[in-house]
Scaffold this motif. Structure first.
Motif, mmCIF file in Angstrom:
data_model
loop_
_atom_site.group_PDB
_atom_site.id
_atom_site.type_symbol
_atom_site.label_atom_id
_atom_site.label_comp_id
_atom_site.label_asym_id
_atom_site.label_seq_id
_atom_site.Cartn_x
_atom_site.Cartn_y
_atom_site.Cartn_z
ATOM 1 N N LEU A 24 0.836 -1.190 0.000
ATOM 2 C CA LEU A 24 0.000 0.000 0.000
ATOM 3 C C LEU A 24 0.879 1.250 0.000
ATOM 4 O O LEU A 24 1.795 1.357 0.819
ATOM 5 N N PRO A 25 0.594 2.195 -0.898
ATOM 6 C CA PRO A 25 1.330 3.461 -0.857
ATOM 7 C C PRO A 25 0.783 4.338 0.262
ATOM 8 O O PRO A 25 -0.428 4.416 0.459
ATOM 9 N N ASN A 83 6.263 4.161 -6.429
ATOM 10 C CA ASN A 83 6.333 4.572 -7.835
ATOM 11 C C ASN A 83 7.370 3.794 -8.631
ATOM 12 O O ASN A 83 7.218 3.603 -9.835
ATOM 13 N N LYS A 84 8.441 3.326 -7.986
ATOM 14 C CA LYS A 84 9.473 2.551 -8.686
ATOM 15 C C LYS A 84 8.908 1.237 -9.236
ATOM 16 O O LYS A 84 9.412 0.704 -10.199
ATOM 17 N N ILE A 85 7.865 0.742 -8.618
ATOM 18 C CA ILE A 85 7.267 -0.538 -9.005
ATOM 19 C C ILE A 85 6.251 -0.363 -10.138
ATOM 20 O O ILE A 85 5.998 -1.283 -10.902
ATOM 21 N N LEU A 86 5.685 0.826 -10.295
ATOM 22 C CA LEU A 86 4.538 1.040 -11.167
ATOM 23 C C LEU A 86 4.837 1.162 -12.654
ATOM 24 O O LEU A 86 3.923 1.078 -13.469
ATOM 25 N N ILE A 144 -0.105 6.434 -8.914
ATOM 26 C CA ILE A 144 -0.743 6.025 -7.669
ATOM 27 C C ILE A 144 -2.159 6.598 -7.649
ATOM 28 O O ILE A 144 -2.357 7.791 -7.869
ATOM 29 N N ALA A 145 -3.129 5.751 -7.395
ATOM 30 C CA ALA A 145 -4.530 6.183 -7.329
ATOM 31 C C ALA A 145 -4.749 7.027 -6.078
ATOM 32 O O ALA A 145 -4.170 6.766 -5.022
ATOM 33 N N ASP A 146 -5.588 8.025 -6.198
ATOM 34 C CA ASP A 146 -6.025 8.781 -5.031
ATOM 35 C C ASP A 146 -7.203 8.007 -4.445
ATOM 36 O O ASP A 146 -8.348 8.190 -4.848
#
Length: 132
Positions: free
Chosen positions: A9-10, A57-60, A65-67
């Motif tokens: 989870l971000p 973000n490095k993984i995406l 990233i969704a709000d």
């Protein structure tokens, strides 16, 4: 072979989110935590990995990233031992800066009990109990 689930989870504030998840009953595994990630352990098979936005973000690759305060990305469901444990989890979330709500599915609580629990960033957990 045992299966382990690691939910990533971000989070905007790693320190506050770590404290929030500890208030829900998770414990931090310091061996797998650092300034970018906090490994939060529910039990031997279920962990939530709290990741800073930079690290996530490095993984995406080419995604954002969704709000999750505005849109849903996922609902993370997991079982608990009793309806009382579900309610206690939800109340702990609210007492520590999160929130919860209940969706009426038309099923009596002595058969199934669940709440939608929002963390500090708006990620939704679904603690639940079912009479099996």
């Amino acid at each position: 072979m045992s299966t382990h689930v690691f939910v990533n989870l971000p989070v905007k504030n790693l320190k506050k989110s770590t404290a929030f998840y500890e208030s829900l009953g998770f414990r931090q595994n310091k061996e797998f935590s650092n300034g970018k990630a906090s490994a939060m352990v529910w039990d031997d098979n279920f962990w939530i990995m709290l990741l800073t936005h930079d690290f996530y973000n490095k993984i995406l690759k080419d995604k954002f990233i969704a709000d999750v305060k505005k849109v849903s990305g996922a609902l993370i469901s997991f079982s608990m031992d009793s309806p009382e444990a579900v309610k206690k989890f939800a109340e702990a979330a609210k007492e520590n800066g999160g929130n919860y709500y209940k969706v009426d599915m038309g099923i009596p609580e002595d058969i199934m009990c669940g709440y939608e629990v929002e963390d500090l960033d708006g990620n939704i957990l679904e603690p639940s109990w079912m009479e099996m």
